[in-house]
Design a protein around this motif. Structure first.
Motif, PDB file in Angstrom:
ATOM      1  N   LYS A  86     -22.840  -0.196  12.228  1.00 52.64           N
ATOM      2  CA  LYS A  86     -21.474   0.343  12.146  1.00 52.64           C
ATOM      3  C   LYS A  86     -21.132   0.758  10.714  1.00 52.64           C
ATOM      4  CE  LYS A  86     -20.670  -0.956  16.456  1.00 52.64           C
ATOM      5  NZ  LYS A  86     -20.457  -0.004  17.560  1.00 52.64           N
ATOM      6  N   GLN A  87     -20.111   1.632  10.610  1.00 57.65           N
ATOM      7  CA  GLN A  87     -19.504   1.955   9.320  1.00 57.65           C
ATOM      8  C   GLN A  87     -18.127   1.291   9.282  1.00 57.65           C
ATOM      9  OE1 GLN A  87     -19.698   6.139   8.084  1.00 57.65           O
ATOM     10  NE2 GLN A  87     -21.197   6.486   9.722  1.00 57.65           N
ATOM     11  N   ILE A  88     -17.891   0.488   8.252  1.00 64.89           N
ATOM     12  CA  ILE A  88     -16.613  -0.200   8.096  1.00 64.89           C
ATOM     13  C   ILE A  88     -15.888   0.426   6.907  1.00 64.89           C
ATOM     14  CG2 ILE A  88     -15.456  -2.423   7.893  1.00 64.89           C
ATOM     15  CD1 ILE A  88     -17.353  -2.221  10.292  1.00 64.89           C
ATOM     16  N   CYS A  89     -14.658   0.871   7.132  1.00 62.69           N
ATOM     17  CA  CYS A  89     -13.903   1.582   6.095  1.00 62.69           C
ATOM     18  C   CYS A  89     -12.564   0.907   5.833  1.00 62.69           C
ATOM     19  CB  CYS A  89     -13.618   3.021   6.522  1.00 62.69           C
ATOM     20  SG  CYS A  89     -15.076   4.013   6.856  1.00 62.69           S
ATOM     21  N   HIS A  90     -12.151   0.916   4.584  1.00 60.51           N
ATOM     22  CA  HIS A  90     -10.766   0.580   4.262  1.00 60.51           C
ATOM     23  C   HIS A  90     -10.161   1.732   3.473  1.00 60.51           C
ATOM     24  CE1 HIS A  90     -11.191  -0.298  -0.054  1.00 60.51           C
ATOM     25  NE2 HIS A  90     -12.279  -1.003   0.218  1.00 60.51           N
ATOM     26  N   CYS A  91      -8.855   1.722   3.314  1.00 59.39           N
ATOM     27  CA  CYS A  91      -8.153   2.842   2.672  1.00 59.39           C
ATOM     28  C   CYS A  91      -7.431   2.410   1.397  1.00 59.39           C
ATOM     29  CB  CYS A  91      -7.150   3.466   3.643  1.00 59.39           C
ATOM     30  SG  CYS A  91      -7.909   4.112   5.132  1.00 59.39           S
ATOM     31  N   SER A  92      -7.829   1.285   0.835  1.00 56.82           N
ATOM     32  CA  SER A  92      -7.182   0.790  -0.371  1.00 56.82           C
ATOM     33  C   SER A  92      -7.634   1.584  -1.594  1.00 56.82           C
ATOM     34  CB  SER A  92      -7.523  -0.688  -0.575  1.00 56.82           C
ATOM     35  OG  SER A  92      -7.117  -1.125  -1.855  1.00 56.82           O
ATOM     36  N   GLY A  93      -6.671   1.944  -2.426  1.00 52.33           N
ATOM     37  CA  GLY A  93      -7.012   2.575  -3.693  1.00 52.33           C
ATOM     38  C   GLY A  93      -7.370   1.568  -4.757  1.00 52.33           C
ATOM     39  N   ALA A  94      -7.121   0.288  -4.488  1.00 53.46           N
ATOM     40  CA  ALA A  94      -7.334  -0.748  -5.491  1.00 53.46           C
ATOM     41  C   ALA A  94      -8.643  -1.501  -5.314  1.00 53.46           C
ATOM     42  CB  ALA A  94      -6.166  -1.739  -5.468  1.00 53.46           C
ATOM     43  N   MET A  95      -9.016  -1.811  -4.066  1.00 56.62           N
ATOM     44  CA  MET A  95     -10.202  -2.623  -3.806  1.00 56.62           C
ATOM     45  C   MET A  95     -11.453  -1.763  -3.727  1.00 56.62           C
ATOM     46  SD  MET A  95      -8.923  -5.325  -0.880  1.00 56.62           S
ATOM     47  CE  MET A  95     -10.410  -6.329  -1.023  1.00 56.62           C
ATOM     48  N   PHE A 112     -17.257   1.601   3.301  1.00 60.20           N
ATOM     49  CA  PHE A 112     -16.643   2.724   2.584  1.00 60.20           C
ATOM     50  C   PHE A 112     -15.195   2.432   2.246  1.00 60.20           C
ATOM     51  CE2 PHE A 112     -20.026   4.538   5.083  1.00 60.20           C
ATOM     52  CZ  PHE A 112     -20.664   5.352   4.168  1.00 60.20           C
ATOM     53  N   SER A 113     -14.758   3.040   1.157  1.00 64.78           N
ATOM     54  CA  SER A 113     -13.340   3.148   0.843  1.00 64.78           C
ATOM     55  C   SER A 113     -13.001   4.626   0.886  1.00 64.78           C
ATOM     56  CB  SER A 113     -13.050   2.574  -0.547  1.00 64.78           C
ATOM     57  OG  SER A 113     -11.779   2.989  -1.000  1.00 64.78           O
ATOM     58  N   ILE A 114     -12.052   4.990   1.717  1.00 63.06           N
ATOM     59  CA  ILE A 114     -11.631   6.385   1.855  1.00 63.06           C
ATOM     60  C   ILE A 114     -10.132   6.413   1.604  1.00 63.06           C
ATOM     61  CG2 ILE A 114     -11.460   8.347   3.435  1.00 63.06           C
ATOM     62  CD1 ILE A 114     -14.038   7.289   4.766  1.00 63.06           C
ATOM     63  N   HIS A 115      -9.762   6.833   0.391  1.00 64.09           N
ATOM     64  CA  HIS A 115      -8.379   6.690  -0.069  1.00 64.09           C
ATOM     65  C   HIS A 115      -7.725   8.047  -0.275  1.00 64.09           C
ATOM     66  CE1 HIS A 115      -5.333   6.023  -3.391  1.00 64.09           C
ATOM     67  NE2 HIS A 115      -4.885   5.278  -2.403  1.00 64.09           N
ATOM     68  N   PRO A 116      -6.656   8.348   0.483  1.00 64.44           N
ATOM     69  CA  PRO A 116      -5.927   9.592   0.247  1.00 64.44           C
ATOM     70  C   PRO A 116      -4.936   9.441  -0.908  1.00 64.44           C
ATOM     71  CG  PRO A 116      -4.980   8.423   2.125  1.00 64.44           C
ATOM     72  CD  PRO A 116      -6.131   7.587   1.633  1.00 64.44           C
ATOM     73  N   LEU A 117      -4.994  10.356  -1.860  1.00 65.87           N
ATOM     74  CA  LEU A 117      -4.014  10.350  -2.954  1.00 65.87           C
ATOM     75  C   LEU A 117      -2.744  11.011  -2.429  1.00 65.87           C
ATOM     76  CD1 LEU A 117      -6.863  10.236  -4.486  1.00 65.87           C
ATOM     77  CD2 LEU A 117      -5.552  10.994  -6.466  1.00 65.87           C
ATOM     78  N   PHE A 118      -2.018  10.258  -1.640  1.00 69.10           N
ATOM     79  CA  PHE A 118      -0.865  10.817  -0.939  1.00 69.10           C
ATOM     80  C   PHE A 118       0.057   9.678  -0.518  1.00 69.10           C
ATOM     81  CE2 PHE A 118       1.444  12.503   2.713  1.00 69.10           C
ATOM     82  CZ  PHE A 118       1.798  13.758   2.253  1.00 69.10           C
ATOM     83  N   PRO A 119       1.364   9.839  -0.713  1.00 68.40           N
ATOM     84  CA  PRO A 119       2.294   8.780  -0.301  1.00 68.40           C
ATOM     85  C   PRO A 119       2.537   8.817   1.213  1.00 68.40           C
ATOM     86  CG  PRO A 119       3.531  10.592  -1.281  1.00 68.40           C
ATOM     87  CD  PRO A 119       2.071  10.949  -1.397  1.00 68.40           C
ATOM     88  N   ILE A 120       1.890   7.932   1.943  1.00 67.93           N
ATOM     89  CA  ILE A 120       2.073   7.880   3.397  1.00 67.93           C
ATOM     90  C   ILE A 120       3.296   7.015   3.683  1.00 67.93           C
ATOM     91  CG2 ILE A 120       1.056   7.156   5.589  1.00 67.93           C
ATOM     92  CD1 ILE A 120      -1.662   7.886   4.469  1.00 67.93           C
ATOM     93  N   THR A 121       4.404   7.660   4.002  1.00 69.61           N
ATOM     94  CA  THR A 121       5.686   6.973   4.127  1.00 69.61           C
ATOM     95  C   THR A 121       6.227   6.931   5.549  1.00 69.61           C
ATOM     96  OG1 THR A 121       6.815   9.050   3.585  1.00 69.61           O
ATOM     97  CG2 THR A 121       6.337   7.564   1.754  1.00 69.61           C
ATOM     98  N   SER A 122       5.616   7.708   6.447  1.00 70.53           N
ATOM     99  CA  SER A 122       6.137   7.799   7.810  1.00 70.53           C
ATOM    100  C   SER A 122       5.007   7.715   8.822  1.00 70.53           C
ATOM    101  CB  SER A 122       6.899   9.120   7.997  1.00 70.53           C
ATOM    102  OG  SER A 122       7.160   9.360   9.366  1.00 70.53           O
ATOM    103  N   LYS A 123       5.158   6.852   9.821  1.00 78.87           N
ATOM    104  CA  LYS A 123       4.145   6.742  10.875  1.00 78.87           C
ATOM    105  C   LYS A 123       4.003   8.039  11.660  1.00 78.87           C
ATOM    106  CE  LYS A 123       5.620   3.082  13.128  1.00 78.87           C
ATOM    107  NZ  LYS A 123       5.609   1.935  14.087  1.00 78.87           N
ATOM    108  N   CYS A 173      -3.766   6.362 -10.656  1.00 81.53           N
ATOM    109  CA  CYS A 173      -2.881   6.721  -9.542  1.00 81.53           C
ATOM    110  C   CYS A 173      -1.520   6.051  -9.689  1.00 81.53           C
ATOM    111  CB  CYS A 173      -3.518   6.315  -8.218  1.00 81.53           C
ATOM    112  SG  CYS A 173      -5.020   7.219  -7.787  1.00 81.53           S
ATOM    113  N   SER A 174      -1.503   4.788 -10.100  1.00 79.14           N
ATOM    114  CA  SER A 174      -0.247   4.054 -10.236  1.00 79.14           C
ATOM    115  C   SER A 174       0.628   4.651 -11.327  1.00 79.14           C
ATOM    116  CB  SER A 174      -0.534   2.578 -10.555  1.00 79.14           C
ATOM    117  OG  SER A 174      -1.178   1.952  -9.458  1.00 79.14           O
ATOM    118  N   ILE A 175       0.007   5.059 -12.432  1.00 77.57           N
ATOM    119  CA  ILE A 175       0.775   5.655 -13.531  1.00 77.57           C
ATOM    120  C   ILE A 175       1.401   6.966 -13.077  1.00 77.57           C
ATOM    121  CG2 ILE A 175       0.574   6.735 -15.806  1.00 77.57           C
ATOM    122  CD1 ILE A 175      -1.620   4.563 -16.378  1.00 77.57           C
TER     123      ILE A 175
END
Length: 281
Positions: A86-95, A112-123, A173-175
């Motif tokens: 399997k491929q196991i992915c998280h979306c954390s920009g920090a870990m 994998f870490s697959i992180h979008p540089l985007f503010p996901i604010t709405s489901k 990203c945080s800055i």
């Protein structure tokens, strides 16, 4: 490729719908809250699972779209049901993958870490804008080029980064995102002292902020810089410091302005900023 999601919050909803609309098969969702998984499955026209093991069995790729603090705990649960192949992915920009899935290769899986540089604010709405997002990818060599190619075909910009650079990446990203909120809060507080309501101040600032951001993105911070620091206006900088109510606000102003002096020096390399540096220490 069949993708399943463990965790049905804003990120799980948004990525699932975005992938589905780009022709990727979504097996479904598992969550501790059955109602959330049911809503996400309905939103993505996929299946709701009441068993983590069944979702893992039906999926080639498992996204752990849970809070950062829960990723390792959920990984341990997933690992216990069997993750070979399997491929196991998280979306954390920090870990990093090494932090989240430290022993994954031993179990015959890829992380994998697959992180979008985007503010996901709405489901329900953020997926509509994910086509504009830039994705940073980190993880196992075997499939990383495949993820890079897939996201590029979907129209996204991408960059593969190393685990060693994950902390620097997250700080950057945080800055650019989170720390700007602190500067905006201080700006609004000062405007309120001038008699502006917050609504009036935000409206007044909009063209200033938007034009400045456009210039930074088009020209870079050196060419975009203007204002008293760039002009080496020591008198005005002193007056600014006198406006600050407390040490926290003054320290913030000094720290950011000291960095601005470095930027201003690049723009005006023959100028003498030594006095300005002295009062900002």
């Amino acid at each position: 490729m069949k993708i399943g999601f463990i965790g049905a919050g804003k990120v799980g909803f948004s990525l699932g719908r975005y992938f589905a609309e780009n022709g990727i098969f979504i097996t479904g969702y598992y969550s501790k809250r059955l109602q959330s998984a049911t809503e996400a499955a309905r939103f993505t026209k996929s299946r709701v699972y009441d068993s983590m093991a069944e979702l893992v069995g039906d999926s080639d790729v498992i996204f752990l779209t849970v809070p950062d603090s829960a990723i390792k705990e959920v990984y341990e649960q997933v690992k216990a049901v069997g993750i070979g192949g399997k491929q196991i992915c998280h979306c954390s920009g920090a870990m990093s993958v090494a932090d989240a899935f430290p022993d994954i290769a031993r179990y015959g899986a890829s992380g994998f870490s697959i992180h979008p540089l985007f503010p996901i604010t709405s489901k329900y709405d953020s997926f509509k804008e994910l086509g504009k997002a830039f994705f940073c990818i980190e993880g196992s060599d075997e499939f990383i080029n495949g993820w890079d190619e897939l996201l590029r075909k979907m129209g996204n910009g991408t960059k593969v980064i190393s685990s060693e650079n994950k902390a620097q990446y997250n700080a950057a990203c945080s800055i650019s995102s989170n720390l700007v909120c602190a500067l905006a809060a201080e700006s609004l507080a000062l405007m309120e002292k001038c008699g502006f309501s917050q609504t009036e101040a935000l409206k007044a600032f909009q063209p200033l902020i938007m034009n400045n951001i456009k210039r930074i993105l088009a020209l870079g911070p050196v060419e975009a810089l203007s204002g008293p620091v760039e002009c080496n206006d020591i008198r005005m900088v002193r007056k600014h410091l006198e406006c600050m109510d407390n040490d926290t606000d003054r320290s913030m102003y000094k720290a950011v302005s000291m960095k601005l002096v470095d930027v201003a020096q690049q723009k005006n390399n023959e100028a003498d900023f030594s006095e300005l540096r002295r009062i900002l220490r």
